[in-house]
Design an enzyme around this catalytic site. Structure first.
Site, PDB file in Angstrom:
ATOM      1  N   GLY A 189      50.587 -57.126 -68.875  1.00 26.23           N
ATOM      2  CA  GLY A 189      50.027 -55.801 -69.199  1.00 26.23           C
ATOM      3  C   GLY A 189      50.800 -55.087 -70.294  1.00 26.23           C
ATOM      4  O   GLY A 189      50.207 -54.542 -71.226  1.00 26.23           O
ATOM      5  N   THR A 272      45.580 -56.143 -65.104  1.00 22.27           N
ATOM      6  CA  THR A 272      46.587 -57.218 -65.122  1.00 22.27           C
ATOM      7  C   THR A 272      47.557 -56.953 -63.973  1.00 22.27           C
ATOM      8  O   THR A 272      48.701 -56.540 -64.189  1.00 22.27           O
ATOM      9  CB  THR A 272      47.341 -57.246 -66.464  1.00 22.27           C
ATOM     10  N   HIS A 447      77.280 -65.806 -90.130  1.00 16.90           N
ATOM     11  CA  HIS A 447      77.273 -64.383 -90.430  1.00 16.90           C
ATOM     12  C   HIS A 447      76.447 -64.110 -91.679  1.00 16.90           C
ATOM     13  O   HIS A 447      76.566 -64.843 -92.650  1.00 16.90           O
ATOM     14  CB  HIS A 447      78.705 -63.896 -90.682  1.00 16.90           C
TER      15      HIS A 447
END
Ligand SMILES: Cc1cc2nc3c(=O)[nH]c(=O)nc-3n(C[C@H](O)[C@H](O)[C@H](O)COP(=O)(O)OP(=O)(O)OC[C@H]3O[C@@H](n4cnc5c(N)ncnc54)[C@H](O)[C@@H]3O)c2cc1C
Length: 468
Positions: A189, A272, A447
């Protein structure tokens, strides 16, 4: 019985071709078994056709639309941004779903798995009937793996019809609703609610319990709720949905909250509230297979039911209804039938909600660790302390690592933030391999990347943080 219907013989038969069924069929074939798979509706099951994949496609479309509208922060301004939802749906169906499902058919054929179209019914523990539009055929099998999945639960007052839809209806709407009401704020949902909010709908979520996404911790859910607030999504918790009246042009939903009756009118109401296992109406009882609580089939650690040559996997057995769980159980069951000494171990089973931002978890929460009497501690590192997150303009969220106090073994992790669905795998591996925080801290992470957040959290767990 149809005249002339003599039984055909099958070695291992798999019923259902979802992420449980097709993976079981391929693995069983790889192990040297002669395999057939039976499917009544669509190859790929719920996940590929009306679940994981199309929902992620609509979520991605919503993100593209929002980025086109709202990238002023980066100095990017667009005018006349428009959404052609017919094109979105066409891309989802033909550009994504159909490509994947035909890929699965190809893989099944490549592994010499026979595909049988039709609905399977057990006659006894060695016999199946497969019925399709124009024929019925009896098969005898040595082993069966049942992977029939689940279907949406219908609640009183909300019969699926017209403007009252289930998740499949929600995925296949022809237009973006101006207003959408969602009953049930679980993962399905909230994911679809988020997608339609991003695509321009005014969304209301009615949730029965005190919090949406009840399987996630409060501080994680708070970040999703904050994002919903910014988008104008209304969340009503402790709301009891009573009835939907389809007025033709729109639908009126009545619900009760704090003892007061309220109504909300929308273009569609999507229900749902959960899913029910497909274990009824297929003769499992004629095969002698025990069906337990809520329609789930009890199985042992290899997926074997109480009938020794019949296995069950995926949404029809206990545990979280997740595609990767179904596929994992599939491999164990297929290998067990081939005589391998395997069994399931759910210790490192991740779960993800593809919300804004994504939520992901694996292993134990700190509360669960304590409940189990483990001397554990938790550290929390914010996405705001990560250069990559900052450069993406997505600094909401955090990672939490749960480790043992004594030797810093990773026993759980929860991530709320951009990329959480991908980052959680490193922590699943760590838990699966019994690694500790030092193992992660000593692993060089590129990085700048979101993955560095995992390394930073590990250093924090060791009491040697550089960036906190
Ligand atoms: C909207 C939505 C989004 C989701 N998103 C995610 C996600 O992001 N990640 C995730 O992990 N999970 C997600 N899920 C859950 C996931 O789809 C299921 O956990 C998964 O599909 C279960 O796999 P399965 O193999 O058990 O069964 P299913 O995928 O349900 O497949 C079962 C198949 O069996 C067939 N079948 C049933 N009965 C018979 C019969 N008698 N004879 C022949 N065939 C039969 C059905 O037609 C179906 O194709 C989502 C579900 C939904 C509805």
């Amino acid at each position: 019985m149809v005249v002339g219907d003599f039984a055909l013989e099958l070695d291992t038969v798999v019923i259902g071709s979802g992420p449980g069924g097709y993976v079981a069929a391929i693995r069983a074939a790889q192990m040297g078994q002669k395999v057939a798979i039976i499917e009544r509706e669509y190859i790929g099951g719920v996940c590929l056709n009306v679940g994981c994949i199309p929902s992620k496609a609509l979520i991605a479309a919503g993100h593209h639309y929002q980025e086109a509208l709202n990238s002023q922060m980066f100095g990017v301004t667009a005018s006349d941004v428009s959404l052609d939802f017919t094109q979105t749906q066409e891309w989802k169906d033909n550009g994504v779903v159909n490509k994947l499902t035909s890929g699965i058919s190809f893989l099944l054929k490549k592994n010499k798995v026979e595909i049988i179209e039709g609905e399977a019914f057990f006659v006894d523990d060695k016999t199946l009937r497969v019925i399709n539009e124009d024929s019925a055929q009896t098969y005898e099998f040595k082993n069966a793996i049942v992977a029939t999945g689940s279907r949406p639960i219908e609640i009183p007052g909300f019969k699926f019809k017209g403007r009252v839809i289930d998740s499949t209806g929600g995925l296949n709407l022809k237009e973006v609703p101006k207003k959408l009401v969602i009953i049930g704020g679980g993962v399905i949902g909230t994911e679809l609610g988020g997608a339609y909010a991003n695509l321009g709908s005014e969304v209301t979520i009615l949730e029965g319990s005190a919090q949406i996404l009840p399987t996630y911790e409060k501080d994680m859910v708070k970040i999703v709720e904050d994002d919903f607030k910014k988008k104008g999504v209304t969340i009503v918790t402790k709301a009891m949905a009573k009835e939907a009246v389809d007025n033709g042009e729109d639908v009126t939903v009545t619900y009760e909250v704090d003892g007061k009756q309220e109504t909300v009118t929308a273009d569609y109401v999507m229900v749902t509230v959960g899913r029910r296992p497909n274990t009824d109406d297929m003769g499992l009882e004629l095969a002698g297979v025990t069906i337990g609580e809520r329609g789930l089939v009890p199985v042992d650690k290899q997926g074997r039911t109480n009938v020794s040559n019949i296995y069950a996997i995926g949404d029809i057995v206990a545990g979280a209804a997740l595609a990767h769980k179904a596929s994992y159980e599939a491999k164990v069951a297929a290998e067990a039938i081939s005589g391998k000494k395997v069994e399931v171990d759910y210790k490192a089973m991740p779960a993800v909600a593809f919300t804004d931002p994504e939520l992901a978890s694996v292993g134990l929460t700190i509360a669960e660790a304590k409940e189990q009497g483990i001397e554990a501690k938790a550290v929390k590192f914010p996405f705001a302390g990560n250069g990559r997150a900052l450069s993406l303009g997505k600094t909401e969220g955090f990672i939490r690592l749960v480790t043992t106090v004594e030797d810093h073994v990773i026993i759980g992790a929860q991530i709320a933030g951009i990329g959480a669905s991908d980052m959680i795998s490193e922590l699943a591996l760590a838990i699966e391999s019994g690694m500790n925080a030092e193992d992660i801290a000593l692993t060089i992470h590129p990085h700048p990347s979101l993955g560095e957040i995992v390394m930073d959290a590990a250093e924090l767990a060791l009491g040697l943080p550089i960036h906190a």
